[in-house]
Scaffold this active site. Structure first.
Site, mmCIF file in Angstrom:
data_model
loop_
_atom_site.group_PDB
_atom_site.id
_atom_site.type_symbol
_atom_site.label_atom_id
_atom_site.label_comp_id
_atom_site.label_asym_id
_atom_site.label_seq_id
_atom_site.Cartn_x
_atom_site.Cartn_y
_atom_site.Cartn_z
ATOM 1 N N LYS A 22 0.471 -1.101 0.167
ATOM 2 C CA LYS A 22 0.663 0.330 -0.139
ATOM 3 C C LYS A 22 0.934 1.257 0.373
ATOM 4 C CE LYS A 22 -1.912 1.768 4.405
ATOM 5 N NZ LYS A 22 -1.833 3.096 4.436
ATOM 6 N N ASN A 23 1.766 1.226 1.109
ATOM 7 C CA ASN A 23 2.711 2.962 1.036
ATOM 8 C C ASN A 23 4.180 3.137 0.028
ATOM 9 O OD1 ASN A 23 0.893 3.080 3.271
ATOM 10 N ND2 ASN A 23 2.262 3.101 4.491
ATOM 11 N N ARG A 102 -4.058 11.001 4.664
ATOM 12 C CA ARG A 102 -3.133 12.310 4.619
ATOM 13 C C ARG A 102 -2.277 12.077 3.563
ATOM 14 N NH1 ARG A 102 -2.360 14.642 9.195
ATOM 15 N NH2 ARG A 102 0.080 14.955 8.380
ATOM 16 N N CYS A 126 -4.853 12.897 13.504
ATOM 17 C CA CYS A 126 -5.656 11.804 12.459
ATOM 18 C C CYS A 126 -5.158 10.723 13.913
ATOM 19 C CB CYS A 126 -5.001 11.319 11.812
ATOM 20 S SG CYS A 126 -3.112 10.666 11.528
ATOM 21 N N ARG A 131 0.929 14.372 13.800
ATOM 22 C CA ARG A 131 1.386 14.291 11.899
ATOM 23 C C ARG A 131 1.556 15.736 11.588
ATOM 24 N NH1 ARG A 131 -1.148 8.960 9.932
ATOM 25 N NH2 ARG A 131 0.951 9.468 8.481
ATOM 26 N N PRO A 132 2.404 16.317 11.631
ATOM 27 C CA PRO A 132 2.791 17.977 10.332
ATOM 28 C C PRO A 132 3.083 17.329 8.980
ATOM 29 C CG PRO A 132 4.431 17.659 12.564
ATOM 30 C CD PRO A 132 3.316 16.193 12.297
ATOM 31 N N VAL A 133 2.946 18.662 8.789
ATOM 32 C CA VAL A 133 3.805 18.564 7.467
ATOM 33 C C VAL A 133 5.007 19.935 6.893
ATOM 34 C CG1 VAL A 133 1.526 17.781 5.871
ATOM 35 C CG2 VAL A 133 1.716 20.112 6.209
ATOM 36 N N ASP A 134 5.108 20.357 8.374
ATOM 37 C CA ASP A 134 6.378 21.495 8.214
ATOM 38 C C ASP A 134 7.133 21.170 7.661
ATOM 39 O OD1 ASP A 134 6.346 19.478 10.337
ATOM 40 O OD2 ASP A 134 7.902 20.429 11.702
ATOM 41 N N LEU A 135 8.135 19.419 7.561
ATOM 42 C CA LEU A 135 8.913 19.122 6.744
ATOM 43 C C LEU A 135 8.949 19.344 5.327
ATOM 44 C CD1 LEU A 135 10.328 16.901 9.403
ATOM 45 C CD2 LEU A 135 10.937 19.617 9.230
ATOM 46 N N ASP A 316 4.815 0.614 11.694
ATOM 47 C CA ASP A 316 3.412 -0.230 11.324
ATOM 48 C C ASP A 316 2.734 -1.114 11.316
ATOM 49 O OD1 ASP A 316 2.549 2.314 10.594
ATOM 50 O OD2 ASP A 316 3.280 2.020 8.597
ATOM 51 N N ILE A 338 7.574 6.744 16.628
ATOM 52 C CA ILE A 338 7.637 7.349 15.481
ATOM 53 C C ILE A 338 6.147 8.869 15.421
ATOM 54 C CG2 ILE A 338 6.874 7.562 13.198
ATOM 55 C CD1 ILE A 338 10.279 5.537 14.126
ATOM 56 N N ARG A 408 -8.729 -0.337 4.613
ATOM 57 C CA ARG A 408 -7.800 0.816 4.008
ATOM 58 C C ARG A 408 -6.441 -0.329 3.495
ATOM 59 N NH1 ARG A 408 -7.160 6.324 6.689
ATOM 60 N NH2 ARG A 408 -6.318 6.657 4.887
HETATM 61 N N1 EPU Z 1 7.169 14.368 10.775
HETATM 62 C C1 EPU Z 1 7.383 16.322 11.305
HETATM 63 N N2 EPU Z 1 6.416 16.443 9.824
HETATM 64 C C2 EPU Z 1 6.692 16.828 9.175
HETATM 65 C C3 EPU Z 1 6.443 15.373 8.837
HETATM 66 C C4 EPU Z 1 6.382 14.107 9.585
HETATM 67 O O1 EPU Z 1 7.475 16.218 12.435
HETATM 68 O O2 EPU Z 1 6.986 17.315 8.064
HETATM 69 C C5 EPU Z 1 6.889 13.416 12.008
HETATM 70 C C6 EPU Z 1 5.711 12.994 11.820
HETATM 71 O O3 EPU Z 1 4.916 12.941 13.112
HETATM 72 C C7 EPU Z 1 6.008 11.549 13.062
HETATM 73 C C8 EPU Z 1 7.516 11.622 11.855
HETATM 74 O O4 EPU Z 1 7.694 12.514 11.400
HETATM 75 O O5 EPU Z 1 6.036 11.496 14.146
HETATM 76 C C9 EPU Z 1 7.430 9.872 11.048
HETATM 77 O O6 EPU Z 1 6.789 10.610 9.777
HETATM 78 P P1 EPU Z 1 6.346 10.538 8.409
HETATM 79 O O7 EPU Z 1 6.827 11.605 8.007
HETATM 80 O O8 EPU Z 1 7.677 9.380 8.100
HETATM 81 O O9 EPU Z 1 5.006 9.324 7.921
HETATM 82 P P2 EPU Z 1 4.202 9.149 6.325
HETATM 83 O O10 EPU Z 1 5.002 9.929 5.146
HETATM 84 O O11 EPU Z 1 2.702 10.536 7.077
HETATM 85 C C10 EPU Z 1 4.567 6.862 6.248
HETATM 86 C C11 EPU Z 1 3.627 6.026 6.142
HETATM 87 C C12 EPU Z 1 3.327 5.539 7.378
HETATM 88 C C13 EPU Z 1 4.184 5.186 8.556
HETATM 89 C C14 EPU Z 1 5.022 6.617 8.147
HETATM 90 C C15 EPU Z 1 6.574 6.228 9.364
HETATM 91 C C16 EPU Z 1 2.489 6.150 3.998
HETATM 92 C C17 EPU Z 1 1.290 6.381 3.096
HETATM 93 N N3 EPU Z 1 2.336 6.437 5.331
HETATM 94 O O12 EPU Z 1 3.546 7.626 7.369
HETATM 95 O O13 EPU Z 1 1.580 4.457 7.506
HETATM 96 O O14 EPU Z 1 3.702 5.135 9.567
HETATM 97 O O15 EPU Z 1 4.896 6.038 6.617
HETATM 98 O O16 EPU Z 1 7.060 4.624 8.718
HETATM 99 O O17 EPU Z 1 3.354 5.496 3.872
HETATM 100 C C18 EPU Z 1 0.179 3.106 7.450
HETATM 101 O O18 EPU Z 1 0.164 2.423 6.581
HETATM 102 O O19 EPU Z 1 -0.634 2.876 8.324
HETATM 103 C C19 EPU Z 1 0.404 3.583 8.323
HETATM 104 C C20 EPU Z 1 0.725 5.022 8.764
#
Ligand code: EPU
Length: 429
Positions: A22-23, A102, A126, A131-135, A316, A338, A408
């Protein structure tokens, strides 16, 4: 609303075909926005998230055609998607859609890189954390985008195109790395991404982008170098196996005991989780057909595990491991690093008789002699499946509510488990 009924106590024995990840599928579908030519994806799982992303992409003008079955295809054969973003008709991704998934926020990168602008709703929090998007925004800014946040939307602009730059992530982020890769592929000049996510799905997306004409090196390591190109073209790519689905069924086999062959998957995608299962008392062997998981009736041993970015133990699989440890002989400790709030399964596991104590980011699990079936529900995908695993070892009947979470991310879950002898069925309506 559908529910799943499980009667525990049966060992599992047989074969479980593992679906495409999926991911990886979600960012691969999003990468189709980078080109006006057709991207063909094979081994795509049949999941609610894939169907939803198809709708979200449709909103931008993307056409998705699902290939028919071919002679010889089994029930578990992945789908083939032909995705064409020949004309992008809208560069806005609205709140109603982004808030439902997301990962759809990631469309910001290809839209910006190809069209010079994108307006994408902030996804919001969520069930598993803020889960911010600042990065992700920082990465786009490093490539020359100007960013404004207005009315809950991120407005990204680069009217003269993006330019290569240095992106140093202060924290490993999968979505940040996908975003940076997609944007940098069409930026002018070279981009270096430091502290990149090393998850196998990042490598899979980079492979596909390279087939489309991108010049990416080092994906799978923490330093990725991208030499931007003026345009990308079509390609055909097979989605890699789902390591989380693999690990989930490996935990299920360890929980129920028995002998299960997980087909079409590879141990290196989840070595840390397989090592933990070995410590817990399962026998794991790699064969040329996949991964074999065996456990006889001997007691499970407790483990101490901390989640971490790849190649560490995946967040996960944290909920699934916790389920397994509820039946270990002794006390286990699982620390979640995480996501700050990813313990929604604890209360539900307690309903089945588990003894779990939470202290900040650490759960202490005291193994119990027996679990007993009960009605349960969960608020996210991985938490839901952890309840299914617990139910396989619980006495009597468990009803898992809110099955749409499972749909999902797990294709034909009940068929796959029933095929190995589990007493499991979907109750519709
Ligand atoms: N984070 C920030 N700022 C950002 C982005 C992330 O602080 O701008 C933090 C997050 O809050 C978290 C950490 O960085 O604490 C890691 O988050 P990451 O960005 O790696 O997660 P993601 O890309 O949103 C993907 C998977 C998740 C999986 C995580 C970690 C997909 C679609 N989703 O999420 O999968 O848990 O990586 O491996 O690829 C799931 O499939 O159930 C799922 C939640």
């Amino acid at each position: 609303m559908d529910r799943i009924r499980i009667v525990g106590g049966r060992p599992l024995s047989g074969r479980i075909p593992i679906s495409g990840a999926k991911n990886a599928t979600l960012p691969l579908m999003i990468a189709s926005l980078l080109t006006n030519e057709t991207l063909i994806l094979d081994n795509v799982p049949r999941l609610a998230d894939v169907a939803l992303l198809q709708r979200i992409l449709g909103n931008h003008g993307v056409d998705v055609m699902i290939g028919g079955k071919r002679p010889g295809d089994g029930a578990y054969q992945g789908q083939t998607l032909h995705i064409s973003a020949a004309d992008i008709v809208d560069t806005t991704a609205p709140y109603e859609l982004v808030s439902r998934m997301r990962a759809s926020f990631w469309v910001i990168a290809p839209l910006l890189a190809r069209m010079g602008e994108a307006r994408v709703s902030m996804p919001g929090g969520c069930a598993i954390g803020t889960r911010p998007v600042d990065l992700l925004i920082m990465a786009l800014e490093r490539l020359g985008a100007s960013i404004e946040i207005d009315g809950g939307y991120v407005l990204a602009r680069a009217p003269n195109g993006l330019r290569g730059g240095e992106i140093v992530f202060p924290k490993v982020t999968v979505g940040g790395t996908h975003t940076a890769l997609m944007a940098a592929s069409l930026a002018r000049g070279m981009t270096v991404i430091e502290n990149a996510a090393r998850e196998p799905e990042v490598g899979d997306v980079a492979d596909c982008l390279n087939k489309m004409g991108a010049r990416i090196e080092g994906a799978g390591s923490s330093r990725i170098v991208v030499e931007g190109v003026a345009r990308l073209g079509g390609a055909r790519h097979t989605v890699l196996p789902d390591r989380i689905e693999t690990g989930t069924y490996a935990m299920a086999a360890a929980m129920a005991s028995g002998d299960v062959l997980l087909e079409n998957t590879r141990p290196e995608l989840l070595q840390s989780a397989l090592d933990v299962l070995t410590q817990a008392g399962a026998r794991i062997s790699a064969t040329n057909e996949g991964i074999r998981v065996q456990r006889d009736g001997a007691a499970l041993r407790p483990v101490e595990v901390t989640t971490a970015p790849f190649p560490g133990f995946p967040t996960d699989l944290q909920a699934q491991l916790m389920s397994l440890m509820t039946r270990a002989q002794g006390t286990s400790r699982i620390t979640e690093t995480i996501f700050e709030n990813r313990f929604m399964h604890v209360q539900e596991l307690a309903r089945l008789g588990a003894r779990i104590h939470l202290d900040g980011e650490t759960a202490t699990i005291e193994g119990v002699e027996r679990l007993k079936g009960a009605p349960v529900m969960a608020t996210d995908l991985r938490a839901s499946v952890s309840l299914v695993i617990a139910a396989l070892a619980a006495e009597g009947e468990t009803i898992v509510n809110r099955v749409y979470h499972l749909d999902r991310g797990f294709e034909r879950l009940e068929q796959k488990l029933a095929g190995c002898g589990a007493e499991i069925e979907r109750l519709t309506g």
